[in-house]
Design a protein around this motif. Structure first.
Motif, mmCIF file in Angstrom:
data_model
loop_
_atom_site.group_PDB
_atom_site.id
_atom_site.type_symbol
_atom_site.label_atom_id
_atom_site.label_comp_id
_atom_site.label_asym_id
_atom_site.label_seq_id
_atom_site.Cartn_x
_atom_site.Cartn_y
_atom_site.Cartn_z
ATOM 1 N N THR A 1 0.833 -1.204 0.000
ATOM 2 C CA THR A 1 0.000 0.000 0.000
ATOM 3 C C THR A 1 0.862 1.246 0.000
ATOM 4 N N TRP A 2 1.896 1.266 0.856
ATOM 5 C CA TRP A 2 2.794 2.411 0.913
ATOM 6 C C TRP A 2 3.537 2.611 -0.404
ATOM 7 N N SER A 3 3.961 1.507 -1.019
ATOM 8 C CA SER A 3 4.654 1.624 -2.310
ATOM 9 C C SER A 3 3.713 2.188 -3.370
ATOM 10 N N GLY A 4 2.423 1.795 -3.290
ATOM 11 C CA GLY A 4 1.454 2.313 -4.246
ATOM 12 C C GLY A 4 1.245 3.801 -4.118
ATOM 13 N N GLY A 5 1.598 4.375 -2.963
ATOM 14 C CA GLY A 5 1.477 5.818 -2.790
ATOM 15 C C GLY A 5 2.318 6.606 -3.774
ATOM 16 N N ILE A 6 3.393 6.010 -4.253
ATOM 17 C CA ILE A 6 4.237 6.689 -5.245
ATOM 18 C C ILE A 6 3.412 7.032 -6.478
ATOM 19 N N TYR A 7 2.564 6.099 -6.898
ATOM 20 C CA TYR A 7 1.764 6.316 -8.109
ATOM 21 C C TYR A 7 0.562 7.210 -7.815
#
Length: 292
Positions: free
Chosen positions: A200-206
């Motif tokens: 979820t945190w990594s998806g914040g980049i997008y």
């Protein structure tokens, strides 16, 4: 031979997708950069790690171990963030209770979730007195001064050294329980694993068209909202600064954007309407690059 090598590679990267590993990396890479901020306080990533590890040692002394649940009844603040992420150095499971729920709902949730510890802010004292009668074994920690709590956050910060142990936390271990809104009954518990939180945190980049350490995210949501988990966590995972607004006020929001150079923020439509009614044209909001 190939299978042996694959096993060795797997061991090297085991536990990469855990909150503990993410915190450790961010605090190491951005040690001198601001991590948490309010109007009158700044905590660097280096201090974030040191302070939260002290709280983790306090939790451990109180008997908290991997897999135990710690519940939080708090508004957004630096102290809440320190107490919340401290649990993840131990591999404990955290849950943010809805701040304005009734005693009956809070009682039902605590019966179901069975937390070992309840962390709360001092203005919830009367509710805590009632909960203590039902749950006499619940360990109470107050973020301020309390006549009911056995412990305070300041006591844990003062009395313990930073937690240095490395519990065996696995990516499939439960990490955070996110509550549903409860609009049709008692809120339902949605369990995130260590890996799903990190994904979820990594998806914040997008979601935010990239996150850089220079970004400043203004969080005006209660910690029980998914915005706190998804967005605030994403910015901390990437070395940016998270600024907390504990009580909603559109004027304070606009002032904070101008004074702190906020680059990203997310509000509900109702909140945006109050902002648009508060004459935003009178403020310098040029630092904003994206809102949701």
């Amino acid at each position: 031979m190939l299978n042996h090598k694959l096993e060795e590679v797997g061991k090297m990267f085991a536990g990469v997708l855990t909150i503990q590993s993410a915190l450790s990396r961010a605090c190491r890479w951005y040690a001198k950069e601001p991590a948490l901020m309010t109007n009158d306080r700044i905590v660097s990533y280096g201090d974030f790690e040191g302070l939260s590890r002290r709280v983790a040692s306090g939790y451990r002394e109180l008997g908290v171990t991997k897999g135990d649940r710690i519940a939080f009844l708090c508004e957004p603040s630096i102290d809440h963030a320190l107490a919340f992420y401290a649990a993840h150095w131990l591999g404990a499971v955290t849950v943010n209770l809805h701040y304005r729920e009734t005693l009956d709902h809070q009682t039902a949730l605590i019966e179901r979730l069975e937390p070992t510890v309840l962390v709360y802010t001092a203005d919830k004292e009367s509710l805590i007195v009632s909960l203590r009668q039902t749950f006499p074994n619940l360990i109470l920690i107050c973020l301020g001064n309390s006549a009911t709590a056995q412990y305070s956050l300041q006591m844990l910060l003062n009395d313990f050294n930073p937690y240095e142990e490395k519990p065996d936390i696995l990516e499939d271990d439960p990490a955070i329980i996110q509550l549903s809104s409860g609009s049709t009954g008692v809120p339902k518990a949605l369990v995130h694993t260590q890996a799903s939180v990190l994904e979820t945190w990594s998806g914040g980049i997008y979601m935010w068209s990239g996150i850089e350490s220079q970004d400043r995210f203004l969080c005006a949501f209660s910690p029980s909202f998914s915005v706190w988990l998804v967005h605030a966590g994403s910015f901390l995972n990437h070395g940016a600064t998270v600024i907390f607004q504990s009580r909603w006020d559109p004027i304070e929001f606009l002032q904070t954007v101008e004074e702190k150079g906020i680059t990203c923020t997310a509000l509900t439509p109702t909140q945006w309407r109050t902002v648009l009614d508060a004459q935003p044209e009178k403020y310098d909001l040029s630092s904003l690059r994206m809102v949701a």
